[in-house]
Design a protein around this motif. Sequence first.
Motif, PDB file in Angstrom:
ATOM      1  N   GLY A 105     -17.313 103.628   5.323  1.00  0.00           N
ATOM      2  CA  GLY A 105     -17.847 102.316   5.661  1.00  0.00           C
ATOM      3  C   GLY A 105     -18.871 102.455   6.779  1.00  0.00           C
ATOM      4  O   GLY A 105     -19.511 103.506   6.913  1.00  0.00           O
ATOM      5  N   PRO A 106     -19.035 101.447   7.616  1.00  0.00           N
ATOM      6  CA  PRO A 106     -20.048 101.496   8.667  1.00  0.00           C
ATOM      7  C   PRO A 106     -19.738 102.513   9.767  1.00  0.00           C
ATOM      8  O   PRO A 106     -18.583 102.865  10.014  1.00  0.00           O
ATOM      9  N   ILE A 107     -20.800 102.966  10.427  1.00  0.00           N
ATOM     10  CA  ILE A 107     -20.678 103.724  11.668  1.00  0.00           C
ATOM     11  C   ILE A 107     -20.653 102.704  12.809  1.00  0.00           C
ATOM     12  O   ILE A 107     -21.503 101.815  12.882  1.00  0.00           O
ATOM     13  N   HIS A 108     -19.681 102.834  13.693  1.00  0.00           N
ATOM     14  CA  HIS A 108     -19.488 101.871  14.780  1.00  0.00           C
ATOM     15  C   HIS A 108     -19.974 102.493  16.087  1.00  0.00           C
ATOM     16  O   HIS A 108     -19.392 103.459  16.580  1.00  0.00           O
ATOM     17  N   TRP A 109     -21.067 101.934  16.619  1.00  0.00           N
ATOM     18  CA  TRP A 109     -21.660 102.435  17.860  1.00  0.00           C
ATOM     19  C   TRP A 109     -21.293 101.472  18.981  1.00  0.00           C
ATOM     20  O   TRP A 109     -21.771 100.346  19.024  1.00  0.00           O
ATOM     21  N   GLN A 110     -20.440 101.914  19.888  1.00  0.00           N
ATOM     22  CA  GLN A 110     -19.935 101.049  20.961  1.00  0.00           C
ATOM     23  C   GLN A 110     -20.509 101.464  22.311  1.00  0.00           C
ATOM     24  O   GLN A 110     -20.495 102.639  22.671  1.00  0.00           O
ATOM     25  N   PHE A 111     -20.985 100.464  23.063  1.00  0.00           N
ATOM     26  CA  PHE A 111     -21.597 100.712  24.370  1.00  0.00           C
ATOM     27  C   PHE A 111     -20.708 100.188  25.485  1.00  0.00           C
ATOM     28  O   PHE A 111     -19.971  99.226  25.317  1.00  0.00           O
ATOM     29  N   MET A 112     -20.800 100.813  26.629  1.00  0.00           N
ATOM     30  CA  MET A 112     -19.993 100.424  27.777  1.00  0.00           C
ATOM     31  C   MET A 112     -20.422  99.052  28.296  1.00  0.00           C
ATOM     32  O   MET A 112     -21.567  98.622  28.110  1.00  0.00           O
ATOM     33  N   ALA A 113     -19.499  98.396  28.972  1.00  0.00           N
ATOM     34  CA  ALA A 113     -19.770  97.051  29.489  1.00  0.00           C
ATOM     35  C   ALA A 113     -20.843  97.063  30.574  1.00  0.00           C
ATOM     36  O   ALA A 113     -21.453  96.025  30.867  1.00  0.00           O
ATOM     37  N   THR A 114     -21.103  98.218  31.161  1.00  0.00           N
ATOM     38  CA  THR A 114     -22.120  98.320  32.206  1.00  0.00           C
ATOM     39  C   THR A 114     -23.526  98.539  31.634  1.00  0.00           C
ATOM     40  O   THR A 114     -24.501  98.485  32.379  1.00  0.00           O
ATOM     41  N   LYS A 115     -23.608  98.802  30.323  1.00  0.00           N
ATOM     42  CA  LYS A 115     -24.916  99.078  29.713  1.00  0.00           C
ATOM     43  C   LYS A 115     -25.670  97.777  29.481  1.00  0.00           C
ATOM     44  O   LYS A 115     -25.259  96.935  28.710  1.00  0.00           O
ATOM     45  N   LYS A 116     -26.824  97.645  30.137  1.00  0.00           N
ATOM     46  CA  LYS A 116     -27.643  96.444  30.011  1.00  0.00           C
ATOM     47  C   LYS A 116     -28.738  96.645  28.963  1.00  0.00           C
ATOM     48  O   LYS A 116     -29.094  97.772  28.637  1.00  0.00           O
ATOM     49  N   PHE A 117     -29.234  95.538  28.468  1.00  0.00           N
ATOM     50  CA  PHE A 117     -30.267  95.583  27.437  1.00  0.00           C
ATOM     51  C   PHE A 117     -31.609  95.978  28.042  1.00  0.00           C
ATOM     52  O   PHE A 117     -32.134  95.314  28.926  1.00  0.00           O
ATOM     53  N   ASP A 118     -32.137  97.088  27.555  1.00  0.00           N
ATOM     54  CA  ASP A 118     -33.481  97.547  27.886  1.00  0.00           C
ATOM     55  C   ASP A 118     -34.214  97.625  26.552  1.00  0.00           C
ATOM     56  O   ASP A 118     -33.915  98.481  25.721  1.00  0.00           O
ATOM     57  N   ARG A 119     -35.166  96.728  26.340  1.00  0.00           N
ATOM     58  CA  ARG A 119     -35.772  96.571  25.020  1.00  0.00           C
ATOM     59  C   ARG A 119     -36.368  97.873  24.481  1.00  0.00           C
ATOM     60  O   ARG A 119     -36.098  98.275  23.347  1.00  0.00           O
ATOM     61  N   ASP A 120     -37.141  98.550  25.273  1.00  0.00           N
ATOM     62  CA  ASP A 120     -37.810  99.762  24.813  1.00  0.00           C
ATOM     63  C   ASP A 120     -36.802 100.879  24.529  1.00  0.00           C
ATOM     64  O   ASP A 120     -36.862 101.547  23.495  1.00  0.00           O
ATOM     65  N   ASP A 121     -35.860 101.069  25.455  1.00  0.00           N
ATOM     66  CA  ASP A 121     -34.890 102.149  25.296  1.00  0.00           C
ATOM     67  C   ASP A 121     -33.968 101.889  24.107  1.00  0.00           C
ATOM     68  O   ASP A 121     -33.667 102.807  23.324  1.00  0.00           O
ATOM     69  N   PHE A 122     -33.559 100.651  23.955  1.00  0.00           N
ATOM     70  CA  PHE A 122     -32.628 100.359  22.866  1.00  0.00           C
ATOM     71  C   PHE A 122     -33.317 100.466  21.507  1.00  0.00           C
ATOM     72  O   PHE A 122     -32.734 100.976  20.547  1.00  0.00           O
ATOM     73  N   ALA A 123     -34.564 100.008  21.426  1.00  0.00           N
ATOM     74  CA  ALA A 123     -35.307 100.152  20.173  1.00  0.00           C
ATOM     75  C   ALA A 123     -35.471 101.632  19.825  1.00  0.00           C
ATOM     76  O   ALA A 123     -35.344 102.028  18.656  1.00  0.00           O
ATOM     77  N   GLY A 124     -35.737 102.441  20.843  1.00  0.00           N
ATOM     78  CA  GLY A 124     -35.879 103.874  20.610  1.00  0.00           C
ATOM     79  C   GLY A 124     -34.584 104.493  20.105  1.00  0.00           C
ATOM     80  O   GLY A 124     -34.609 105.367  19.228  1.00  0.00           O
TER      81      GLY A 124
END
Length: 246
Positions: A105-124
């Motif tokens: 089924g799907p691959i589940h990618w989980q991020f820590m609660a301290t990880k904030k949204f950075d548009r460029d980094d996350f898109a990369g």
Amino acid sequence: MSIHVGIGGWTFEPWRGPFYPAGLAQKRELEYAGQHLTGIEINGTYYGSQKPESFANWAASVPDGFKFSVKASRFTTNRKVLKEGAASIEKFLTQGLTRLGDRLGPIHWQFMATKKFDRDDFAGFLDLLPDTQDGLPLRHAIEVRHESFRDQAFIAMLRERNMAVVYADSDEFPCIDEQTADFTYARLQRSQEDVETGYTDAALDGWAKQAKDWAKGDRDVFLFFIAGAKVRNPAAAQALIARLGT
């Protein structure tokens, strides 16, 4: 369209008795779980690599139509700069998980609660996630745990890539209720130990209706009872499966 309901992992001593029958050999627990549930989220892959033979054996232990989701390695997501994680992503995806075959089924990618949204980094980072591995199509479910991800730029980049934002029903983390892919991935984390089925009848009725609503338009649904009163999660999953008639 299909709805898969299950739990996180299958090896947990307190399930022996409430879920697994007395005397059942531990090596047969996955086989038993596969007969009573329709999905399992593999969590061991978050902590370390598994052998290709293990994935093949797990696939052989469950019936046709059963689905495993696979939790991505923490080394892929617990990084300061996500878009520099190509090597760790490749290591995770090439460990042999495609030996699950049509049980994947799907691959589940989980991020820590301290990880904030950075548009460029996350898109990369998202651009590093392939559509296929060893000729097998991949689906990606993204679980974020910081309020900064309540951003339409984040939702848009998932929709562009047909990746699901995980619906996390939790007291601890934000729940982002958006449909961004051709499947839904939900993690329900409020089971109660003083309720035999983990959730009340009314709550289970509500989740059955929600799952059916998510499934409209031929959308696949993957719903896992995680955390909370973990001992009750198999009972919750079975009760929901009974309501769905799956």
